[in-house]
Scaffold this motif. Structure first.
Motif, short mmCIF file in Angstrom:
data_model
loop_
_atom_site.label_atom_id
_atom_site.label_comp_id
_atom_site.label_asym_id
_atom_site.label_seq_id
_atom_site.Cartn_x
_atom_site.Cartn_y
_atom_site.Cartn_z
N SER A 68 0.85 -1.21 0.00
CA SER A 68 0.00 0.00 0.00
C SER A 68 0.87 1.25 0.00
O SER A 68 0.55 2.25 -0.63
CB SER A 68 -0.91 0.02 1.23
OG SER A 68 -1.73 -1.13 1.24
N THR A 69 2.00 1.16 0.70
CA THR A 69 2.91 2.30 0.75
C THR A 69 3.57 2.51 -0.61
O THR A 69 3.57 3.62 -1.14
CB THR A 69 3.99 2.08 1.83
OG1 THR A 69 3.34 1.80 3.06
CG2 THR A 69 4.89 3.29 1.97
N VAL A 70 4.07 1.44 -1.20
CA VAL A 70 4.81 1.61 -2.45
C VAL A 70 3.89 2.08 -3.58
O VAL A 70 4.30 2.86 -4.44
CB VAL A 70 5.61 0.34 -2.81
CG1 VAL A 70 4.75 -0.74 -3.43
CG2 VAL A 70 6.76 0.69 -3.75
N PHE A 71 2.65 1.68 -3.55
CA PHE A 71 1.72 2.13 -4.60
C PHE A 71 0.91 3.37 -4.17
O PHE A 71 -0.06 3.73 -4.81
CB PHE A 71 0.81 0.99 -5.04
CG PHE A 71 1.55 -0.08 -5.80
CD1 PHE A 71 2.09 0.19 -7.05
CD2 PHE A 71 1.72 -1.35 -5.25
CE1 PHE A 71 2.79 -0.79 -7.75
CE2 PHE A 71 2.43 -2.34 -5.95
CZ PHE A 71 2.95 -2.06 -7.19
N GLU A 72 1.31 3.96 -3.07
CA GLU A 72 0.74 5.24 -2.60
C GLU A 72 -0.77 5.22 -2.47
O GLU A 72 -1.47 6.12 -2.92
CB GLU A 72 1.17 6.38 -3.53
CG GLU A 72 2.67 6.57 -3.58
CD GLU A 72 3.06 7.62 -4.61
OE1 GLU A 72 3.23 8.78 -4.21
OE2 GLU A 72 3.18 7.28 -5.79
N LEU A 73 -1.27 4.17 -1.83
CA LEU A 73 -2.72 4.03 -1.70
C LEU A 73 -3.33 4.95 -0.65
O LEU A 73 -4.52 4.92 -0.41
CB LEU A 73 -3.09 2.56 -1.42
CG LEU A 73 -2.70 1.60 -2.54
CD1 LEU A 73 -3.18 0.19 -2.23
CD2 LEU A 73 -3.27 2.05 -3.89
N ASP A 74 -2.48 5.78 -0.07
CA ASP A 74 -2.98 6.79 0.87
C ASP A 74 -3.32 8.09 0.14
O ASP A 74 -3.88 9.00 0.72
CB ASP A 74 -1.93 7.08 1.96
CG ASP A 74 -0.57 7.40 1.37
OD1 ASP A 74 -0.28 6.98 0.22
OD2 ASP A 74 0.23 8.05 2.06
#
Ligand code: ASP
Ligand code: MG
Length: 412
Positions: A397-403
């Protein structure tokens, strides 16, 4: 005039105050120049309470009678909703599933809709009325009352939206929309503005409790634009719709975790025609649903084969492979019941390279070992140890910037 279908879930109409608030929302939509058809669920936890009432008298209630009973929850909601609108000075009429000829098969407690007659609804709308339809219910050819399975009001709403050629099917719920991933694990998960039907179906677990998978399937088949949104706040929610070119710009739309899985491997099966067929015929006889089947030739004589199942099917699946083991000359069987699957999903994967590498890189950096990998055109899934699954989800989630909102994500 445009028709809008608005579905209100149990929590959105749990008490008089909430029904009034939902009715105000309906009136606002009417004032904006639309015809409105409301689909209502049973209030609050009423369906659960009715099931408990039934079980108190009969631990195994006849399914026809159970459906007859459960349908009353939605009928109460629609008549109360119509009364609320009347008190606010608006003409409304409520219908049961039977009254609008919502015809289903006779598979009680999980009936499938065959057809619906939109004529009566159109007639009432054309008289200027707001139409309120009981969700989750229908009748079979013999007029027995049926229900569509838990969460079935979503399906009612989408089917009606299709039959009425509605502009949009709004699903009002107690969350703001659908998140890119599970916010209980990845705290800053962003709300998705839009998502394609296929992505939503691949990420069914994200919609869990928000929208019913069958409703999404139905929306896809009839191209109904579904808008999942908050009944508390005014803001836009998540639109589930057909794929538009702009979606391809986003490489990963969301990430999910699936738990309660098991993996069975057959090592050193004879590498001859017909063995895979034998193994899966046994599993089918045992009614086991399998996914992520992988077979690899390890020599001219032998092959390894593995697949994933739901943990609830493990005992039946083990028995099935034991039965066929000697027949296919399998050297050994291994079973893992401590796994989870972490997936990333996005239609953009079709046109972007490097997604797999980036996902595996993030897992490596988080020191998560990958047991096996499977892919579809728009999904990459990794089986990992269950106790590493949350860490894995956070890493991807972090690497694909799901935030971040989709348009703000970097060139991921
Ligand atoms: N009332 C039914 C249930 O609780 C149907 C629905 O809410 O959609 O499952
Ligand atoms: Mg629901």
């Amino acid at each position: 005039m445009a028709i809008i279908v608005q579905k209100y879930g149990g929590t959105s109409i749990a008490d008089a105050e909430k029904i009034r608030r939902a009715a105000e929302r309906v009136i606002k939509t009417v004032k904006s120049g639309c015809q409105v058809v409301v689909v209502a669920s049973a209030r609050g936890k009423q369906t659960d309470e009715l099931i408990a009432d039934a079980r108190e008298l009969n631990p195994n209630p006849p399914s026809r009678e159970l459906d007859q009973l459960l349908s009353t929850g939605e009928i109460q909601s629609v008549s109360l909703f119509a009364m609320a609108l009347d008190a606010m000075g608006y003409d409304a009429i409520s219908f049961t599933g039977g009254q609008i000829r919502m015809i289903t098969d006779s598979d009680y407690t999980k009936a499938r809709i065959k057809s619906v007659d939109a004529k009566r609804i159109h007639q009432e709308l054309d008289k200027g009325k707001i139409v309120i339809v009981a969700g989750f219910q229908g009748i079979d050819e013999k007029e027995n009352i049926t229900t569509l399975g838990r969460g079935g009001s979503d399906t009612t709403a989408v089917v009606l939206a299709a039959a009425l050629k509605a502009e949009e099917c709004e699903i009002y719920t107690d969350v703001d929309g659908i998140c890119t991933t599970d916010p209980r694990i990845f705290e800053n998960a962003a709300k998705m503005e839009q998502i394609s039907y296929d992505e939503m179906l691949e990420m069914a677990s994200l919609g869990a409790g928000v929208i019913y998978t069958r409703a999404v399937e139905c929306g896809k088949n009839h191209d109904v634009k579904i808008h999942v949104r908050s009944s508390i706040e005014e803001k836009e929610g998540t639109i589930i719709t057909h794929e538009v070119p702009q979606m391809e710009g986003v490489v990963v739309s969301g990430a999910t975790i699936q738990r309660d899985l098991a993996k069975i491997g057959l090592v050193g099966v004879d590498n001859v025609p017909g063995n895979a067929a034998k193994i899966f015929a046994h599993l089918a006889d045992a009614k086991v649903v399998v996914s992520d089947i992988v077979q690899t030739e390890i020599s001219a004589e032998k092959a390894n084969l593995s697949f994933i199942i739901s943990i609830s099917d493990l005992a039946a699946a083990k028995k099935a492979v034991e039965q066929v083991k000697d027949d296919v000359n399998c050297e050994s069987i291994f079973v893992r019941d401590d796994i989870a699957e972490v997936s990333v999903v996005g239609v953009g994967m079709r046109t972007h390279y490097g997604v797999a590498g980036k996902m595996f890189g993030a897992l490596a950096e988080a020191k998560v070992n990958i047991d096996s990998i499977t892919t579809s055109e728009i999904r990459i899934s990794c089986v990992v140890d269950e106790d590493q699954a949350e860490k894995a989800l956070q890493a991807v989630s972090t690497v694909f910037e799901l935030d971040k909102p989709a348009e703000q994500r970097g060139k991921n």
